[in-house]
Design a protein around this motif. Structure first.
Motif, PDB file in Angstrom:
ATOM      1  N   ARG A   1      58.568 -50.575  30.658  1.00  0.00           N
ATOM      2  CA  ARG A   1      57.727 -49.799  31.571  1.00  0.00           C
ATOM      3  C   ARG A   1      58.268 -49.808  33.002  1.00  0.00           C
ATOM      4  O   ARG A   1      57.516 -49.888  33.978  1.00  0.00           O
ATOM      5  CB  ARG A   1      56.280 -50.307  31.541  1.00  0.00           C
ATOM      6  N   TYR A   2      59.584 -49.709  33.116  1.00  0.00           N
ATOM      7  CA  TYR A   2      60.193 -49.573  34.431  1.00  0.00           C
ATOM      8  C   TYR A   2      59.923 -48.181  34.976  1.00  0.00           C
ATOM      9  O   TYR A   2      59.773 -47.214  34.217  1.00  0.00           O
ATOM     10  CB  TYR A   2      61.710 -49.801  34.342  1.00  0.00           C
ATOM     11  N   THR A   3      59.909 -48.076  36.313  1.00  0.00           N
ATOM     12  CA  THR A   3      59.586 -46.786  36.929  1.00  0.00           C
ATOM     13  C   THR A   3      60.803 -46.080  37.521  1.00  0.00           C
ATOM     14  O   THR A   3      60.673 -44.985  38.055  1.00  0.00           O
ATOM     15  CB  THR A   3      58.514 -46.963  38.023  1.00  0.00           C
ATOM     16  N   LYS A   4      61.989 -46.689  37.424  1.00  0.00           N
ATOM     17  CA  LYS A   4      63.180 -46.014  37.935  1.00  0.00           C
ATOM     18  C   LYS A   4      64.425 -46.516  37.211  1.00  0.00           C
ATOM     19  O   LYS A   4      64.529 -47.700  36.876  1.00  0.00           O
ATOM     20  CB  LYS A   4      63.329 -46.246  39.451  1.00  0.00           C
ATOM     21  N   ILE A   5      65.360 -45.594  36.996  1.00  0.00           N
ATOM     22  CA  ILE A   5      66.725 -45.917  36.594  1.00  0.00           C
ATOM     23  C   ILE A   5      67.640 -45.299  37.645  1.00  0.00           C
ATOM     24  O   ILE A   5      67.418 -44.165  38.060  1.00  0.00           O
ATOM     25  CB  ILE A   5      67.105 -45.311  35.229  1.00  0.00           C
ATOM     26  N   PHE A   6      68.645 -46.070  38.105  1.00  0.00           N
ATOM     27  CA  PHE A   6      69.673 -45.394  38.885  1.00  0.00           C
ATOM     28  C   PHE A   6      71.045 -45.842  38.437  1.00  0.00           C
ATOM     29  O   PHE A   6      71.249 -46.983  38.029  1.00  0.00           O
ATOM     30  CB  PHE A   6      69.441 -45.506  40.399  1.00  0.00           C
ATOM     31  N   VAL A   7      71.973 -44.870  38.481  1.00  0.00           N
ATOM     32  CA  VAL A   7      73.277 -45.026  37.848  1.00  0.00           C
ATOM     33  C   VAL A   7      74.366 -44.511  38.786  1.00  0.00           C
ATOM     34  O   VAL A   7      74.209 -43.455  39.405  1.00  0.00           O
ATOM     35  CB  VAL A   7      73.350 -44.219  36.524  1.00  0.00           C
ATOM     36  N   LYS A   8      75.472 -45.243  38.874  1.00  0.00           N
ATOM     37  CA  LYS A   8      76.662 -44.729  39.566  1.00  0.00           C
ATOM     38  C   LYS A   8      77.458 -43.907  38.546  1.00  0.00           C
ATOM     39  O   LYS A   8      78.017 -44.463  37.606  1.00  0.00           O
ATOM     40  CB  LYS A   8      77.491 -45.885  40.133  1.00  0.00           C
ATOM     41  N   VAL A   9      77.494 -42.590  38.748  1.00  0.00           N
ATOM     42  CA  VAL A   9      77.994 -41.658  37.734  1.00  0.00           C
ATOM     43  C   VAL A   9      79.228 -40.916  38.237  1.00  0.00           C
ATOM     44  O   VAL A   9      79.191 -40.326  39.325  1.00  0.00           O
ATOM     45  CB  VAL A   9      76.910 -40.618  37.379  1.00  0.00           C
ATOM     46  N   PRO A  10      80.312 -40.902  37.477  1.00  0.00           N
ATOM     47  CA  PRO A  10      81.448 -40.046  37.849  1.00  0.00           C
ATOM     48  C   PRO A  10      81.087 -38.570  37.700  1.00  0.00           C
ATOM     49  O   PRO A  10      80.261 -38.201  36.863  1.00  0.00           O
ATOM     50  CB  PRO A  10      82.546 -40.459  36.869  1.00  0.00           C
ATOM     51  N   ALA A  11      81.726 -37.731  38.514  1.00  0.00           N
ATOM     52  CA  ALA A  11      81.404 -36.305  38.514  1.00  0.00           C
ATOM     53  C   ALA A  11      81.517 -35.691  37.127  1.00  0.00           C
ATOM     54  O   ALA A  11      80.716 -34.826  36.750  1.00  0.00           O
ATOM     55  CB  ALA A  11      82.326 -35.579  39.496  1.00  0.00           C
ATOM     56  N   SER A  12      82.488 -36.133  36.349  1.00  0.00           N
ATOM     57  CA  SER A  12      82.710 -35.545  35.019  1.00  0.00           C
ATOM     58  C   SER A  12      81.543 -35.786  34.071  1.00  0.00           C
ATOM     59  O   SER A  12      81.339 -35.027  33.120  1.00  0.00           O
ATOM     60  CB  SER A  12      83.993 -36.118  34.416  1.00  0.00           C
ATOM     61  N   ALA A  13      80.760 -36.859  34.327  1.00  0.00           N
ATOM     62  CA  ALA A  13      79.640 -37.179  33.446  1.00  0.00           C
ATOM     63  C   ALA A  13      78.300 -36.727  34.006  1.00  0.00           C
ATOM     64  O   ALA A  13      77.279 -36.799  33.307  1.00  0.00           O
ATOM     65  CB  ALA A  13      79.593 -38.688  33.190  1.00  0.00           C
ATOM     66  N   LEU A  14      78.279 -36.243  35.241  1.00  0.00           N
ATOM     67  CA  LEU A  14      77.011 -35.917  35.892  1.00  0.00           C
ATOM     68  C   LEU A  14      76.173 -34.902  35.116  1.00  0.00           C
ATOM     69  O   LEU A  14      74.946 -35.069  35.025  1.00  0.00           O
ATOM     70  CB  LEU A  14      77.260 -35.431  37.319  1.00  0.00           C
TER      71      LEU A  14
END
Length: 279
Positions: free
Chosen positions: A48-61
Motif C-alpha cells: 500500500r505504498y503511495t508512490k514509485i519513482f524510477v531513474k529511467v533511460p530515455a529508451s525505456a521511458l
C-alpha cells in the motif's frame, strides 16, 4: 519507524519501506524490462505504498509512460554520458501528488546565485580527508544530530562501515582540535557512470562557512578521477542553503520530485540538480 530497506528484484536495485511510503528504483536493469513494471505495481499494491519513482533511460521511458508514470525531472546524458535520464513517478494517492509548498520561490532565489561559486577554503588548522571506517562513529553522530529522519540508516555506524565497503565514498572536514564539522558522501553508480552527491551535513556550531561548497568541490575532483561522467543530487526542495550550494557550483535544476522523501522529521519534495563532470 525502521528506515527503508534496499533489495533487488532481478537485476534491479530497489529501495522501499514505510518510512518514505514509496518504492525507489535506484538502478534499473534493462534486462528486467518489461516485467519489472508488473513487479513494482505488485509490491506497491501489496504494501500500500503511495508512490514509485524510477531513474529511467530515455529508451525505456515510453514503457513507463504507458503504465501511468509521469516525468518529474530530466538529466541530459545521465546514463554513461550518452543517454538522457528521467526521474519518472507513479502515484497511488491523489493527495501525495499535490505540491503544497512554494518550491518555485526557492528555485528562483537560488538561480540568482547560479555559477557564483564562492572561494572554498578551510580555516587555519582545519583538515579535509576522505572518510574511513575510523570515522564511522563520528559520522553517525553528526548525521543523527542533523537529520531527525532519513531514508537510509546513516546514524548507524555499522551501516556506514558496510556502505564504505561498497560504492560509497565519504568526505570529512575536521576542526583544528579534531571535531567533525562537516561531512558528505558520493554514491557511485559504476554501470551508469554517474554519481549522487549526497548526505551533506554541517554541525550547527560550524554553519555559515561554506563547508558544503568546499566538500562538493573536492568530491567532484575525486569523482572525475573515478571516471564518473555526471554528478547529481536529490536535495531538500525547501532548503535554501543546500540548493544554493549546488546552484553556485554550476549545477542545473532538472526538476522536483513531489512529496518524495521522509527527511528531517516529515515528507518533503526534493530537487534534482546535475552537472557534467566531463566535456
Amino acid at each position: 519507524m525502521s528506515p527503508d530497506t534496499v533489495t533487488t528484484i532481478g537485476g534491479t536495485l530497489v529501495q522501499h519501506g514505510r518510512l518514505s511510503d514509496r518504492i525507489y528504483v535506484m538502478h534499473l536493469s534493462p534486462a528486467d524490462l518489461p516485467g519489472i513494471l508488473d513487479d513494482l505495481d505488485a509490491l506497491a499494491q501489496r504494501e500500500r505504498y503511495t508512490k514509485i519513482f524510477v531513474k529511467v533511460p530515455a529508451s525505456a521511458l515510453p514503457l513507463f509512460i504507458a503504465r501511468g508514470y509521469i516525468v518529474e525531472a530530466r538529466v541530459p546524458r545521465f546514463f554513461r554520458g550518452r543517454e538522457d535520464g528521467y526521474f519518472a513517478a507513479k502515484f497511488f494517492d491523489a493527495d501525495r501528488r499535490q505540491e503544497s509548498a512554494d518550491v518555485a520561490a526557492v528555485i528562483a532565489a537560488v538561480r540568482e546565485k547560479a555559477g557564483d561559486a564562492r572561494p572554498a577554503g578551510l580555516p587555519p588548522g582545519w583538515k579535509y580527508a576522505p572518510g574511513s571506517e575510523d570515522d564511522a562513529d563520528d559520522l553517525a553522530a553528526l548525521y543523527g544530530e542533523v537529520f531527525a529522519t532519513y531514508p537510509f540508516p546513516i546514524a548507524d555506524p555499522g551501516y556506514l562501515r558496510e556502505t564504505m565497503a561498497g560504492d560509497y565514498r565519504y568526505f570529512t572536514v575536521r576542526t583544528a582540535d579534531g571535531r567533525l564539522a562537516a561531512a558528505s558522501s558520493a554514491e557511485i553508480y559504476r554501470e551508469d557512470e554517474n554519481v549522487e552527491m549526497t548526505d551533506f551535513a554541517v554541525h550547527p556550531d560550524f554553519r555559515g562557512q561554506n563547508l558544503s561548497g568546499f566538500l562538493l568541490s573536492r568530491m567532484e575532483g575525486e569523482m572525475r578521477a573515478a571516471g564518473m561522467k555526471i554528478a547529481f543530487t536529490i536535495a531538500r526542495a525547501l532548503s535554501y542553503p543546500i540548493n544554493a550550494t549546488f546552484a553556485r557550483a554550476g549545477y542545473a535544476w532538472g526538476g522536483t520530485l513531489v512529496n518524495n522523501t521522509n527527511i528531517c522529521g516529515g515528507f518533503e519534495s526534493m530537487n534534482v540538480w546535475y552537472r557534467p563532470l566531463v566535456r
